[in-house]
Design a protein around this motif. Structure first.
Motif: not given
Length: 173
Positions: A46-61, A70-76
């Motif tokens: 909808l907005c053309g945004a750059q988005v990165a989400i990193i989550t870890y499960s309760p098991h650590g995955n 995700a790498d491009a957004v984080i580097q940016s």
């Protein structure tokens, strides 16, 4: 005569606190993280945004969503002049992320190798074993040389000895 309306629970707001039941917490995570990624995807579309989400499960995955990646957004984010504290906060998990990427690449290569081996086995079955027999029921074949045949016999004898050892009996000669 007025009809009594059936009262339902309807849409209730869930209290935001840790879920004590471990199984319920895992189920909630799996459903909620998918919803979060879906919302992030909608935000991108909808907005053309750059988005990165990193989550870890309760098991650590790790679960990662990023657009364009995700790498491009984080580097940016890191190169946009963010303060040192933010870059330190991102640098610590990046080692874990690199390790997870390495594990992912190892798993992908193992999967490709297993698929290749399975395809080769399938070709062997397609070429000569259409009867559905097991490999040990197949004939040895005329194309085997004396040295290979000796190795085959030795391998079968070793197999018989190992089975006999497991069963605690003497091998048949």
């Amino acid at each position: 005569m007025a009809e009594a309306k059936k009262q339902t629970l309807g849409c209730r707001r869930t209290e935001c606190k840790i879920i004590e039941n471990k199984a319920a917490r895992e189920v909630t995570f799996s459903k909620r993280h998918q919803g979060m990624f879906r919302k992030a995807s909608e935000l991108v579309i909808l907005c053309g945004a750059q988005v990165a989400i990193i989550t870890y499960s309760p098991h650590g995955n790790p679960f990662v969503f990023g657009h364009p990646s995700a790498d491009a957004v984080i580097q940016s984010y890191l190169s946009s002049g963010a303060d040192a504290r933010a870059s330190e906060a991102v640098a610590a998990p990046s080692h874990a992320l690199d390790e997870h990427k390495r594990q992912y690449q190892d798993a992908v290569s193992k999967l490709e190798e297993a698929k290749r081996v399975q395809a080769e086995a399938g070709e062997g079955r397609a070429a000569g074993n259409c009867s559905g027999q097991m490999w040990w029921d197949e004939s040895v074949g005329d194309g085997i040389g004396a040295e290979e045949l000796e190795h085959y016999v030795d391998s079968l004898e070793n197999l018989m000895k190992m089975v006999a050892d497991r069963l605690g009996t003497q091998p048949c000669a």
